[in-house]
Design a protein around this motif. Structure first.
Motif, short mmCIF file in Angstrom:
data_model
loop_
_atom_site.label_atom_id
_atom_site.label_comp_id
_atom_site.label_asym_id
_atom_site.label_seq_id
_atom_site.Cartn_x
_atom_site.Cartn_y
_atom_site.Cartn_z
N LEU A 102 13.75 1.81 -0.40
CA LEU A 102 14.53 1.70 -1.63
C LEU A 102 13.63 1.28 -2.80
CD1 LEU A 102 17.74 -0.06 -0.27
CD2 LEU A 102 17.51 2.32 -0.98
N ALA A 103 12.65 0.43 -2.52
CA ALA A 103 11.72 0.02 -3.57
C ALA A 103 10.94 1.22 -4.10
CB ALA A 103 10.76 -1.04 -3.04
N ARG A 104 10.73 2.22 -3.24
CA ARG A 104 10.02 3.43 -3.68
C ARG A 104 10.77 4.13 -4.79
NH1 ARG A 104 8.90 6.37 1.27
NH2 ARG A 104 10.95 7.30 0.98
N LEU A 105 12.11 4.04 -4.80
CA LEU A 105 12.90 4.63 -5.88
C LEU A 105 12.62 3.95 -7.21
CD1 LEU A 105 16.33 4.87 -4.02
CD2 LEU A 105 14.71 6.74 -4.40
N LEU A 106 12.16 2.72 -7.16
CA LEU A 106 11.90 1.97 -8.38
C LEU A 106 10.50 2.22 -8.93
CD1 LEU A 106 13.52 -1.44 -7.35
CD2 LEU A 106 14.59 0.53 -8.49
N VAL A 107 9.54 2.48 -8.04
CA VAL A 107 8.17 2.72 -8.52
C VAL A 107 7.98 4.18 -8.93
CG1 VAL A 107 7.25 0.87 -7.09
CG2 VAL A 107 7.18 3.21 -6.24
N ALA A 108 8.82 5.07 -8.41
CA ALA A 108 8.75 6.50 -8.76
C ALA A 108 10.15 6.95 -9.18
CB ALA A 108 8.23 7.32 -7.57
N PRO A 109 10.60 6.58 -10.37
CA PRO A 109 11.99 6.82 -10.77
C PRO A 109 12.29 8.31 -10.93
CG PRO A 109 10.71 6.01 -12.62
CD PRO A 109 9.83 5.88 -11.41
N ALA A 110 13.54 8.66 -10.69
CA ALA A 110 14.02 10.03 -10.85
C ALA A 110 15.45 9.97 -11.36
CB ALA A 110 13.96 10.78 -9.51
N PRO A 111 15.88 10.93 -12.17
CA PRO A 111 17.25 10.89 -12.69
C PRO A 111 18.31 11.10 -11.62
CG PRO A 111 16.15 12.93 -13.35
CD PRO A 111 15.10 12.05 -12.74
N ALA A 165 0.83 -1.21 0.00
CA ALA A 165 0.00 0.00 0.00
C ALA A 165 0.86 1.26 0.00
CB ALA A 165 -0.93 -0.01 1.21
N ASN A 166 1.96 1.24 0.76
CA ASN A 166 2.86 2.39 0.75
C ASN A 166 3.39 2.67 -0.65
OD1 ASN A 166 3.91 3.83 3.39
ND2 ASN A 166 3.37 1.73 3.98
N LEU A 167 3.78 1.63 -1.37
CA LEU A 167 4.34 1.82 -2.71
C LEU A 167 3.27 2.22 -3.71
CD1 LEU A 167 7.05 -0.96 -3.09
CD2 LEU A 167 7.24 1.36 -2.20
N ARG A 168 2.07 1.68 -3.56
CA ARG A 168 0.98 2.09 -4.44
C ARG A 168 0.70 3.59 -4.29
NH1 ARG A 168 -2.99 -3.07 -3.21
NH2 ARG A 168 -2.20 -4.45 -4.88
N PHE A 169 0.71 4.05 -3.06
CA PHE A 169 0.49 5.48 -2.81
C PHE A 169 1.62 6.31 -3.43
CE2 PHE A 169 1.17 9.26 -0.18
CZ PHE A 169 -0.07 9.87 -0.30
N ALA A 170 2.88 5.88 -3.23
CA ALA A 170 4.02 6.62 -3.78
C ALA A 170 3.97 6.66 -5.30
CB ALA A 170 5.32 5.98 -3.31
N ARG A 171 3.58 5.57 -5.90
CA ARG A 171 3.52 5.50 -7.37
C ARG A 171 2.45 6.44 -7.91
NH1 ARG A 171 1.65 1.63 -11.64
NH2 ARG A 171 3.43 1.17 -13.00
N ALA A 172 1.29 6.44 -7.26
CA ALA A 172 0.21 7.32 -7.70
C ALA A 172 0.56 8.79 -7.48
CB ALA A 172 -1.08 6.97 -6.96
N GLY A 209 7.13 3.74 -12.39
CA GLY A 209 8.17 2.87 -12.91
C GLY A 209 7.71 1.44 -12.76
N LEU A 210 8.41 0.66 -11.92
CA LEU A 210 8.01 -0.72 -11.69
C LEU A 210 6.67 -0.80 -10.95
CD1 LEU A 210 11.27 -2.57 -10.57
CD2 LEU A 210 10.13 -2.69 -12.79
N ALA A 211 5.94 -1.87 -11.18
CA ALA A 211 4.75 -2.12 -10.38
C ALA A 211 5.20 -2.37 -8.94
CB ALA A 211 3.99 -3.32 -10.92
N PRO A 212 4.39 -1.98 -7.95
CA PRO A 212 4.79 -2.14 -6.54
C PRO A 212 5.20 -3.56 -6.19
CG PRO A 212 2.92 -0.67 -6.67
CD PRO A 212 3.13 -1.20 -8.06
N SER A 213 4.46 -4.56 -6.66
CA SER A 213 4.83 -5.94 -6.32
C SER A 213 6.17 -6.31 -6.93
CB SER A 213 3.73 -6.90 -6.80
OG SER A 213 3.52 -6.75 -8.20
N ALA A 214 6.43 -5.84 -8.15
CA ALA A 214 7.71 -6.13 -8.80
C ALA A 214 8.85 -5.42 -8.08
CB ALA A 214 7.66 -5.71 -10.26
N ALA A 215 8.61 -4.20 -7.61
CA ALA A 215 9.64 -3.45 -6.89
C ALA A 215 9.99 -4.15 -5.57
CB ALA A 215 9.19 -2.02 -6.64
#
Length: 357
Positions: A296-305, A250-257, A263-269
């Motif tokens: 760290l997985a949050r960096l994968l679902v919400a990528p930044a340069p 749920a944390n990663l879904r929120f961060a992605r939205a 970037g990656l789907a939360p489950s994949a991250a």
């Protein structure tokens, strides 16, 4: 490398390239960074393609449709993922259809040009401003040529290897009248990792928060502070920014939205950071190391340069440190960059630039 004459330069800078991917609309201009989220949805670098007409002539509409059909057939033959797009010129009479094409490197465009000459492409890659590349000649001997949109405007990063992702000059910071940091200057280019070292209280966290835009630098009359960012960075501090009562998923879904740049789907991250099977566990029930992995997985679902990581190895065991090293290596390999802090030795084995506070 030829430079466009002023008239063409003005025309190209006024052109807007549009595409719809996964139901979202994106617009790009030459010389500007890629639209946020576009490269995450396409899975990597892309290029807008238009079938440039010989001699720059405006062909009748049936001829233009036929050329676009031939171009799409070439894309399918080469197996290049593509999406419908549009070339919006300053003069609407020159508006025309285009394609947005997934291209990992220039070789993909070169192969396409060998099948279909007279291409005008606008390349978008992570951390790089959109850049024009034209092909002309016969399909058998098509050669690409980058055209400079230079000299760049004041403050605009030049399109080159090692693109500047962040530039900070004369940074200072005071708290309650006490000098905390600076003055110092720092320039971060694509592919670089900066290691900021110093004892506790030396200003490492303050520096990262300044670079992230979470703090405002002090004002010096003689040399005012200046920070330029090619794109918003990702910041990971001591406070991980996770809701303890929510699950890792749920944390990663929120961060992605919230990021709007998935970037990656939360489950994949979570799988990528070794947390398969822990997706539905509340963060409050995870260990400190596992919580760091979720962050760290949050960096994968919400990528930044650009990643700004404050003591990222803290609370990680040996396997976690190796995981972080792999994530950093991948970030640099895709022309991203990272600034990390430490108050002691770190297990990073790659090259880095050091800043001691």
């Amino acid at each position: 490398m030829p430079v466009l004459d002023p008239e063409l330069l003005a025309a190209f800078r006024a052109t807007r390239y549009e595409a719809a991917v996964a139901g979202l609309r994106f617009a790009a201009r030459i010389g500007e960074p890629p639209p946020a989220g576009l490269l995450a949805l396409t899975g990597g670098p892309v290029a807008f393609l238009t079938a440039a007409n010989p001699g720059g002539r405006r062909l009748p509409e049936p001829a233009n449709r036929r050329r676009m059909a031939e171009l799409e057939a070439a894309l399918k033959h080469l197996g290049l993922a593509h999406w419908p797009a549009w070339h919006r010129a300053e003069d609407p009479a020159w508006d025309e259809p285009a394609f947005l094409v997934r291209c990992e490197d220039l070789e993909a465009l070169d192969r396409l040009a060998r099948r279909f000459a007279q291409l005008a492409t606008v390349r978008l890659a992570p951390g790089m401003p959109a850049r024009l590349r034209c092909y002309a000649g016969t399909p058998a001997a098509a050669e690409g040529e980058d055209l400079e949109l230079a000299p760049p405007a004041a403050g605009e990063a030049a399109a080159s290897d090692g693109l500047r992702l962040l530039a900070a000059e004369q940074l200072t910071f005071r708290r309650n009248g006490e000098h905390i940091l600076g003055p110092l200057s720092l320039t971060v280019h694509a592919g670089e990792l900066w290691l900021v070292e110093g004892a506790n209280g030396s200003g490492k966290t303050t520096l990262l928060r300044l670079l992230a835009g979470l703090l405002e630098p002090g004002a010096e009359e003689d040399a005012p502070a200046r920070i330029e960012r090619a794109a918003p960075p990702a910041f990971l501090g001591h406070q991980l920014g996770l809701r303890a009562e929510l699950s890792a998923l749920a944390n990663l879904r929120f961060a992605r939205a919230l990021a709007g740049a998935p970037g990656l789907a939360p489950s994949a991250a979570l799988a990528a950071v070794g947390l398969s099977g822990w997706e539905e566990r509340p963060v409050a029930e995870l260990s400190a190391g596992q919580r760091k992995r979720v962050a760290l997985a949050r960096l994968l679902v919400a990528p930044a340069p650009l990643w700004l990581l404050d003591e990222p190895y803290a609370n990680l065991d040996g396997a976690g440190a190796e995981l972080l090293n792999r994530l950093l290596e991948q970030q640099l390999a895709r022309d991203g960059a990272a600034v990390i802090t430490a108050h002691g030795p770190v297990p990073w084995r790659g090259p880095c630039r050091r800043l001691a506070l």
